[in-house]
Design a protein around this motif. Structure first.
Motif, PDB file in Angstrom:
ATOM      1  N   HIS A 110       0.816  -1.213   0.000  1.00 31.71           N
ATOM      2  CA  HIS A 110       0.000   0.000   0.000  1.00 31.71           C
ATOM      3  C   HIS A 110       0.852   1.267   0.000  1.00 31.71           C
ATOM      4  CE1 HIS A 110      -3.365  -2.696   0.977  1.00 31.71           C
ATOM      5  NE2 HIS A 110      -4.129  -1.724   0.538  1.00 31.71           N
ATOM      6  N   ARG A 111       2.104   1.125   0.398  1.00 33.05           N
ATOM      7  CA  ARG A 111       2.984   2.300   0.432  1.00 33.05           C
ATOM      8  C   ARG A 111       3.699   2.531  -0.904  1.00 33.05           C
ATOM      9  NH1 ARG A 111       6.136   2.083   6.187  1.00 33.05           N
ATOM     10  NH2 ARG A 111       6.421   4.317   5.837  1.00 33.05           N
ATOM     11  N   LEU A 112       3.359   1.724  -1.915  1.00 29.56           N
ATOM     12  CA  LEU A 112       3.862   1.971  -3.263  1.00 29.56           C
ATOM     13  C   LEU A 112       3.029   3.091  -3.883  1.00 29.56           C
ATOM     14  CD1 LEU A 112       4.354  -1.638  -4.706  1.00 29.56           C
ATOM     15  CD2 LEU A 112       6.148   0.002  -4.132  1.00 29.56           C
ATOM     16  N   ASP A 113       3.596   4.270  -3.933  1.00 32.04           N
ATOM     17  CA  ASP A 113       2.928   5.433  -4.529  1.00 32.04           C
ATOM     18  C   ASP A 113       1.544   5.665  -3.894  1.00 32.04           C
ATOM     19  OD1 ASP A 113       2.230   7.562  -6.098  1.00 32.04           O
ATOM     20  OD2 ASP A 113       2.679   6.575  -7.999  1.00 32.04           O
ATOM     21  N   PRO A 114       1.495   5.997  -2.588  1.00 30.43           N
ATOM     22  CA  PRO A 114       0.203   6.201  -1.910  1.00 30.43           C
ATOM     23  C   PRO A 114      -0.721   7.217  -2.579  1.00 30.43           C
ATOM     24  CG  PRO A 114       1.960   6.066  -0.300  1.00 30.43           C
ATOM     25  CD  PRO A 114       2.623   6.127  -1.652  1.00 30.43           C
ATOM     26  N   PRO A 115      -0.223   8.350  -3.112  1.00 34.66           N
ATOM     27  CA  PRO A 115      -1.153   9.287  -3.768  1.00 34.66           C
ATOM     28  C   PRO A 115      -1.893   8.645  -4.934  1.00 34.66           C
ATOM     29  CG  PRO A 115       0.927  10.379  -3.318  1.00 34.66           C
ATOM     30  CD  PRO A 115       1.152   8.919  -3.059  1.00 34.66           C
ATOM     31  N   LEU A 116      -1.179   7.843  -5.744  1.00 33.64           N
ATOM     32  CA  LEU A 116      -1.841   7.157  -6.852  1.00 33.64           C
ATOM     33  C   LEU A 116      -2.780   6.094  -6.319  1.00 33.64           C
ATOM     34  CD1 LEU A 116      -2.191   6.643  -9.870  1.00 33.64           C
ATOM     35  CD2 LEU A 116      -0.230   5.080  -9.760  1.00 33.64           C
ATOM     36  N   HIS A 117      -2.342   5.358  -5.308  1.00 32.87           N
ATOM     37  CA  HIS A 117      -3.183   4.307  -4.727  1.00 32.87           C
ATOM     38  C   HIS A 117      -4.492   4.898  -4.209  1.00 32.87           C
ATOM     39  CE1 HIS A 117      -3.287   0.119  -3.195  1.00 32.87           C
ATOM     40  NE2 HIS A 117      -4.153   0.628  -2.340  1.00 32.87           N
ATOM     41  N   ARG A 118      -4.385   6.054  -3.571  1.00 31.72           N
ATOM     42  CA  ARG A 118      -5.572   6.700  -3.011  1.00 31.72           C
ATOM     43  C   ARG A 118      -6.552   7.120  -4.109  1.00 31.72           C
ATOM     44  NH1 ARG A 118      -3.096  10.321  -0.680  1.00 31.72           N
ATOM     45  NH2 ARG A 118      -2.921   9.336   1.369  1.00 31.72           N
ATOM     46  N   VAL A 119      -6.049   7.775  -5.136  1.00 29.90           N
ATOM     47  CA  VAL A 119      -6.945   8.270  -6.180  1.00 29.90           C
ATOM     48  C   VAL A 119      -7.557   7.115  -6.964  1.00 29.90           C
ATOM     49  CG1 VAL A 119      -5.274   8.585  -8.072  1.00 29.90           C
ATOM     50  CG2 VAL A 119      -7.231  10.104  -7.887  1.00 29.90           C
ATOM     51  N   LEU A 120      -6.805   6.033  -7.150  1.00 32.61           N
ATOM     52  CA  LEU A 120      -7.367   4.888  -7.854  1.00 32.61           C
ATOM     53  C   LEU A 120      -8.463   4.223  -7.024  1.00 32.61           C
ATOM     54  CD1 LEU A 120      -4.226   3.219  -9.477  1.00 32.61           C
ATOM     55  CD2 LEU A 120      -5.912   4.742 -10.516  1.00 32.61           C
ATOM     56  N   ALA A 121      -8.264   4.150  -5.725  1.00 35.19           N
ATOM     57  CA  ALA A 121      -9.298   3.585  -4.854  1.00 35.19           C
ATOM     58  C   ALA A 121     -10.590   4.387  -4.960  1.00 35.19           C
ATOM     59  CB  ALA A 121      -8.813   3.542  -3.411  1.00 35.19           C
TER      60      ALA A 121
END
Length: 208
Positions: A110-121
C-alpha cells in the motif's frame, strides 16, 4: 440507463514504438489523476501531457476510462510483484511469524505510490468493475489459503476458505486505511506496532 464505460484497450501495443506510446499515455493519465483528479483527465489533456496526438490515443484506447483501467492494472501488477516475492518467504514460517509477514507485506504494497493508490481507490467505482482487480483479489486469497493448508494442524479453524476470506479482508482493510487515511499520524515505530497488532489479531482468530 447510464452508459457502461468501455475499459478495454482497442488494441495491444506489440512493437517497441507503440509500447512507448502506450506507456506515455498511461503515465500521463496517472500524473493527471494524482494532480488534477478524474474529471480533469480528458483524452485531450492526457494526449497533451503525454506528447501524443489525440488520434494516436484513440488508436489504442476508446476513452479515458480505458486509460484509467490501464493505470489500475499497472499499479496492481507492481503491488503483486512485491506480494509474490515477499510472501514466498512466509511458506516456511510458523503461524505467528507468517501472519506478521502477511501484514507487513500488505503495508509495504500500500505504500507503493500512496497518492496514486488513493486516487485509484476513489476512481475504481467510476470506471466500473475491472477484471484485473478480481484477479488481484483471487491471487491474494489463493496465496493465503495455500499457506493455511500447510499449517492446518496448528489452526483452530476448520473452514480454511472462510478463514482466508476473513483474514485477507481484515488485513487489506487495516493496511489500506492506515496508509491512505492515517499516514501522517503513523511514524515508523507506529507502523511496526500496527504490524504487530494486525498479526496478533489474525493469529488469535486462526488459532481459536
Amino acid at each position: 440507463m447510464a452508459r457502461k464505460p468501455v475499459i478495454r484497450p482497442r488494441k495491444l501495443a506489440t512493437q517497441q514504438r507503440s509500447r512507448a506510446t502506450v506507456d506515455s499515455l498511461v503515465e500521463a493519465t496517472a500524473r493527471i489523476l494524482v494532480r488534477e483528479g478524474f474529471d480533469k483527465a480528458s483524452t485531450n489533456r492526457i494526449a497533451d501531457v503525454a506528447g501524443v496526438s489525440i488520434g494516436s490515443l484513440y488508436q489504442y484506447f476508446p476513452g479515458k476510462e480505458a486509460l484509467v483501467a490501464a493505470v489500475i492494472e499497472r499499479h496492481q501488477e507492481e503491488i503483486m510483484q512485491v506480494v509474490r516475492s515477499e510472501l514466498a518467504q512466509a511458506a516456511a514460517l510458523p503461524v505467528d511469524e507468517a501472519m506478521r509477514k502477511f501484514v507487513a507485506v500488505a503495508l509495504e504494497a500500500h505504500r507503493l505510490d500512496p497518492p496514486l493508490h488513493r486516487v485509484l481507490a476513489e476512481q475504481i467505482p467510476r470506471v466500473g468493475k475491472l477484471e484485473k482487480l478480481d484477479v488481484f483479489s483471487r491471487e491474494n486469497f489463493t496465496l493465503f489459503k495455500a499457506y493455511l493448508e500447510k499449517v492446518r494442524g496448528e489452526l483452530g479453524v476448520d473452514d480454511l476458505e472462510l478463514a482466508s476470506f476473513v483474514c485477507v479482508t481484515t488485513i487489506e482493510a487495516l493496511t489500506h486505511n492506515a496508509v491512505l487515511h492515517q499516514s501522517k499520524m503513523l511514524t515508523d515505530d507506529q507502523m511496526e506496532a500496527l504490524t504487530d497488532e494486525g498479526a496478533r489479531l489474525v493469529t488469535r482468530y486462526l488459532k481459536g
